[in-house]
Design a protein around this motif. Sequence first.
Motif, PDB file in Angstrom:
ATOM      1  N   PHE A  99       0.835  -1.205   0.000  1.00 54.06           N
ATOM      2  CA  PHE A  99       0.000   0.000   0.000  1.00 54.06           C
ATOM      3  C   PHE A  99       0.866   1.250   0.000  1.00 54.06           C
ATOM      4  O   PHE A  99       1.936   1.283   0.599  1.00 54.06           O
ATOM      5  CB  PHE A  99      -0.902   0.036   1.239  1.00 54.06           C
ATOM      6  N   GLU A 100       0.344   2.275  -0.669  1.00 52.67           N
ATOM      7  CA  GLU A 100       1.011   3.575  -0.657  1.00 52.67           C
ATOM      8  C   GLU A 100      -0.059   4.665  -0.598  1.00 52.67           C
ATOM      9  O   GLU A 100      -1.068   4.601  -1.303  1.00 52.67           O
ATOM     10  CB  GLU A 100       1.855   3.747  -1.920  1.00 52.67           C
ATOM     11  N   MET A 101       0.154   5.644   0.248  1.00 54.66           N
ATOM     12  CA  MET A 101      -0.754   6.784   0.336  1.00 54.66           C
ATOM     13  C   MET A 101      -0.160   7.899  -0.525  1.00 54.66           C
ATOM     14  O   MET A 101       0.945   8.366  -0.264  1.00 54.66           O
ATOM     15  CB  MET A 101      -0.903   7.236   1.787  1.00 54.66           C
ATOM     16  N   ILE A 102      -0.907   8.299  -1.542  1.00 49.31           N
ATOM     17  CA  ILE A 102      -0.450   9.314  -2.494  1.00 49.31           C
ATOM     18  C   ILE A 102      -1.143  10.645  -2.180  1.00 49.31           C
ATOM     19  O   ILE A 102      -2.338  10.674  -1.887  1.00 49.31           O
ATOM     20  CB  ILE A 102      -0.795   8.895  -3.942  1.00 49.31           C
ATOM     21  N   ASP A 103      -0.399  11.708  -2.270  1.00 49.04           N
ATOM     22  CA  ASP A 103      -0.917  13.071  -2.063  1.00 49.04           C
ATOM     23  C   ASP A 103      -1.511  13.272  -0.672  1.00 49.04           C
ATOM     24  O   ASP A 103      -2.448  14.045  -0.495  1.00 49.04           O
ATOM     25  CB  ASP A 103      -1.965  13.444  -3.128  1.00 49.04           C
ATOM     26  N   TYR A 104      -0.965  12.582   0.309  1.00 51.28           N
ATOM     27  CA  TYR A 104      -1.406  12.789   1.688  1.00 51.28           C
ATOM     28  C   TYR A 104      -0.536  13.873   2.302  1.00 51.28           C
ATOM     29  O   TYR A 104       0.684  13.769   2.323  1.00 51.28           O
ATOM     30  CB  TYR A 104      -1.299  11.502   2.501  1.00 51.28           C
ATOM     31  N   ASP A 105      -1.174  14.908   2.767  1.00 55.77           N
ATOM     32  CA  ASP A 105      -0.455  16.022   3.370  1.00 55.77           C
ATOM     33  C   ASP A 105      -1.146  16.377   4.681  1.00 55.77           C
ATOM     34  O   ASP A 105      -2.129  17.110   4.685  1.00 55.77           O
ATOM     35  CB  ASP A 105      -0.468  17.221   2.422  1.00 55.77           C
ATOM     36  N   PRO A 106      -0.658  15.830   5.794  1.00 49.92           N
ATOM     37  CA  PRO A 106      -1.313  16.153   7.064  1.00 49.92           C
ATOM     38  C   PRO A 106      -1.208  17.651   7.333  1.00 49.92           C
ATOM     39  O   PRO A 106      -0.150  18.243   7.164  1.00 49.92           O
ATOM     40  CB  PRO A 106      -0.534  15.336   8.094  1.00 49.92           C
ATOM     41  N   MET A 107      -2.321  18.246   7.712  1.00 51.43           N
ATOM     42  CA  MET A 107      -2.365  19.697   7.916  1.00 51.43           C
ATOM     43  C   MET A 107      -1.378  20.117   8.992  1.00 51.43           C
ATOM     44  O   MET A 107      -0.589  21.006   8.816  1.00 51.43           O
ATOM     45  CB  MET A 107      -3.769  20.129   8.310  1.00 51.43           C
ATOM     46  N   CYS A 108      -1.482  19.517  10.112  1.00 53.09           N
ATOM     47  CA  CYS A 108      -0.609  19.774  11.248  1.00 53.09           C
ATOM     48  C   CYS A 108      -1.004  18.796  12.343  1.00 53.09           C
ATOM     49  O   CYS A 108      -1.961  18.043  12.204  1.00 53.09           O
ATOM     50  CB  CYS A 108      -0.703  21.220  11.722  1.00 53.09           C
TER      51      CYS A 108
END
Length: 117
Positions: A99-108
């Motif tokens: 599995f790979e998470m693509i375009d995941y950008d945790p806000m903070c």
Amino acid sequence: MKLTQRSNDYMVAGHINKVQYVALMMMIAKAVGLQPGKFVHVVDNLHIYDRHVDAAKTILMRFLSLEKEIADGTIKDLTARLVFNPKSDNFYDFTIDDFEMIDYDPMCRLPKFEVAI
């Protein structure tokens, strides 16, 4: 795949539950030679505990602020994708590395949530 869940502590486990079941759907589809379809999640008792209300408000305000920035074009859409690329079709050979998470950008960093045990 449709998941009907009796109860869900949304702030602590709601999103985790969704990702886990989408991953399971992808694994089953691969093992039986089908494409994964849509995932529908129905919760009979979705709740936020009183001790999590302030954190929920904080997260909601962050989300609303981000929605405005996306609409204004200040930042890109924050839609992440879960990609499943196994080396085998055998269900029992699948691993987390498939599995790979693509375009995941945790806000903070999220507020801390106390969990009842």
